[in-house]
Design an enzyme around this catalytic site. Structure first.
Site, PDB file in Angstrom:
ATOM      1  N   SER A  30       2.552 -10.202   2.962  1.00 46.06           N
ATOM      2  CA  SER A  30       2.201 -10.981   1.732  1.00 46.06           C
ATOM      3  C   SER A  30       1.940 -12.164   2.390  1.00 46.06           C
ATOM      4  CB  SER A  30       3.623 -10.750   0.866  1.00 46.06           C
ATOM      5  OG  SER A  30       2.865 -11.806  -0.285  1.00 46.06           O
TER       6      SER A  30
ATOM      7  N   HIS B 113       7.709  -7.294  -4.987  1.00 44.28           N
ATOM      8  CA  HIS B 113       7.340  -8.479  -4.619  1.00 44.28           C
ATOM      9  C   HIS B 113       6.218  -8.880  -5.696  1.00 44.28           C
ATOM     10  CE1 HIS B 113       4.284 -11.152  -3.046  1.00 44.28           C
ATOM     11  NE2 HIS B 113       5.275 -12.096  -2.825  1.00 44.28           N
ATOM     12  N   ASN B 114       5.319  -7.915  -5.597  1.00 44.83           N
ATOM     13  CA  ASN B 114       3.981  -8.107  -6.504  1.00 44.83           C
ATOM     14  C   ASN B 114       4.230  -8.106  -7.942  1.00 44.83           C
ATOM     15  OD1 ASN B 114       2.745  -8.204  -3.958  1.00 44.83           O
ATOM     16  ND2 ASN B 114       1.214  -6.953  -4.422  1.00 44.83           N
TER      17      ASN B 114
ATOM     18  N   GLU C 103       5.791 -11.512  -8.847  1.00 46.81           N
ATOM     19  CA  GLU C 103       4.710 -12.589  -8.772  1.00 46.81           C
ATOM     20  C   GLU C 103       3.731 -12.341 -10.110  1.00 46.81           C
ATOM     21  OE1 GLU C 103       2.069 -12.004  -5.267  1.00 46.81           O
ATOM     22  OE2 GLU C 103       0.339 -12.279  -6.613  1.00 46.81           O
TER      23      GLU C 103
END
Ligand code: 2AM
Length: 483
Positions: A129, A187-188, A191
């Site tokens: 990332s 994580h995404n 986000e």
């Protein structure tokens, strides 16, 4: 001659930048790409003057590698990864290592781990990332798969990763099978949540406080000096003050219809699959879906009305501080939910996940990088078995300190007709999680009433009973099941 430390397949921008990053750290990289002309073009341009070498076939690439061979793929997720794996298998020896740094689905990574193990090869699926810039100067790396590979790739991975604090790398071993790609997926999702929370704060400032864009930019800059210190808050300040060549702010001219590539959706789907209430990411995905119905919304906006005559009570300054605290509290809930999902996945798949290490991997290099993640790392370091982030002393106090402001913002927004799906779902989750008793006793009664699904008594958990509620429904229970 075997001269290269590592090979990288896939010369799109991410691949090129990772190669240059590895080269900066003293590794000799052999570059390869399906469209071979890109290898020469890369060597003659971006990689000119470096120690990077090229290969015009996979055979040539493999011959140029020191053993155990380390081959990173940064190609389109899906078939391209499987194609390259199939082509590499006959060319490699036992214990050679294939690393997939693309955006693969974690279940594909788990499958590939199993397939390659059977062939005596090692496989690693790594989340990467940080975008192009991160790849070039220090990404967040989340490797998982065959742990035997880790000692052979640790040095390269930790050298090129982003560093925080006193030089700690934002990269550590995540866990078995598809754990690295799972963590990248979460994580995404997080986000998506962080971005939507910032959008809700922007909406409230714009439509309740009627602030202009420069003023909002200043507020975000100020917030960036608080607990909210993060990449996304920082770029939001930049975006808010950005002007087009004619001197007009660019942001209000951008069509309010959000795109998405799917990783937020995958996180929400996993949450549903594992039965974890990751509500904030789910709402963030749906908020993008609703935004994309732009034409319908424009029609509806002329016909459906909102509340009339509601006015903000209190000062602008105090409401702004309330918004900041609502954002902070909601963000704590989002990360709490994200870690709940990780914990559940670890349970389902028998992964051992190092939660503090994961927080550190996200602390720098990636889009959700923030000071806040350092606090999450501290919480898990202090108690690796921490059941829930909200029960950590620091976060408990933070939520308690924010909750009056948070409730004020959600109720004001509701009264004034501003949509805040993530602020409000976060608060509902908090209120649900902190209730020892919820009204689900009624759900159980209803299920038993219409479907004889049985229920447990408070006094006897684990024992399922059925009641003949109507006197004519019969006394036979349906088989107890859980969907
Ligand atoms: P290309 O330059 O030959 O298109 C990002 O798209 C990277 O993935 C590029 O290096 C691209 O190679 C590669 N890629 C995309 N689809 C592929 C496929 N089906 N097989 C092999 N490589 C592929």
């Amino acid at each position: 001659m075997a001269e290269a430390d590592i090979a990288l397949i896939g010369l799109a921008v991410m691949g090129q930048n990772i190669i240059l990053n590895m080269n900066d750290h003293g590794f000799v990289v052999c570059a390869y790409n399906r469209t071979v002309a890109k290898v020469d073009s890369f060597l003659e341009n971006e990689a000119k003057g470096t120690k990077v070498i090229g290969a015009h076939s996979l055979e040539e690439m493999v011959k140029k590698l020191k053993k155990p061979r380390r081959i990173v793929m940064l190609v389109k997720a899906g078939e391209a990864v499987d194609d390259f794996i199939q082509k590499l298998i006959p060319l490699l020896d036992k214990d050679d290592i294939i690393i997939d740094g693309g955006n693969s689905e974690y279940s594909d990574t788990t499958r590939r781990c199993k397939e390659l193990k059977a062939k005596g090869l090692l496989f690693v699926g790594s989340g990467v990332s940080g975008g192009e810039d991160g790849a070039r100067h220090g990404p967040s790396l989340m490797p998982g798969g065959h742990k035997e590979a880790w000692p052979h790739i640790k040095d390269v991975f930790q050298s090129i990763a982003a560093k925080v604090g006193s030089g700690e790398p934002c990269c550590d071993w995540v866990g078995d099978e598809g754990a690295g790609h799972f963590v990248k997926m979460v994580h995404n999702g997080i986000e998506y949540g962080d971005m939507q929370l910032i959008c809700e704060a922007y909406h409230l400032m714009k439509d309740i406080l009627h602030m202009d864009h420069d003023k909002m930019a200043k507020v975000f800059l100020e917030w960036n000096k608080t607990e909210l210190d993060s990449f996304l808050i920082e770029i939001t300040a930049d975006i808010l003050k950005f002007k087009d060549p004619s001197g007009k702010h660019l942001l209000p001219q951008i069509r309010d219809s959000a795109g998405q590539k799917g990783t937020g959706k995958w996180t929400a789907i996993s949450a549903l699959e594992f039965g974890m209430p990751v509500t904030l990411i789910g709402e963030a995905v749906f908020a993008r879906c609703l935004s994309s119905l732009k034409d319908e919304r424009v029609i509806a906006s002329k016909q459906l009305c909102g509340p009339k005559g509601s006015k903000l009570s209190g000062s602008e300054k105090s409401f702004l501080e309330n918004i900041r605290k609502a954002l902070y509290a909601s963000k704590i809930i989002s990360y709490t939910q994200g870690f709940m999902l990780l914990r559940q996945a670890a349970k389902e798949f028998n992964w051992y996940l190092n939660y503090g290490g994961i927080a550190l991997m996200w602390r720098g290099g990636c889009i959700i990088r923030s000071v806040f993640l350092g606090k999450i790392k501290e919480a898990f370091d202090a108690n690796p078995d921490l059941q829930n982030l909200l029960l950590d002393g620091f976060f408990k106090k933070a939520i308690h300190d924010c909750q009056d402001s948070w409730r004020n913002v959600v109720s004001t927004g509701v009264k004034m007709g501003i949509p805040m799906p993530c602020f409000s779902t976060a608060l509902s989750f908090y209120d649900g999680y902190r209730h020892g008793v919820l009204p689900a006793n009624l759900i159980q009664a209803q299920r038993d009433y219409f479907g004889a699904h049985t229920y447990e008594m408070q006094s006897k958990p684990g024992t399922f009973v059925h009641t003949n509620w109507t006197g004519h429904g019969g006394n036979v229970a349906s088989t107890a099941y859980n969907a």
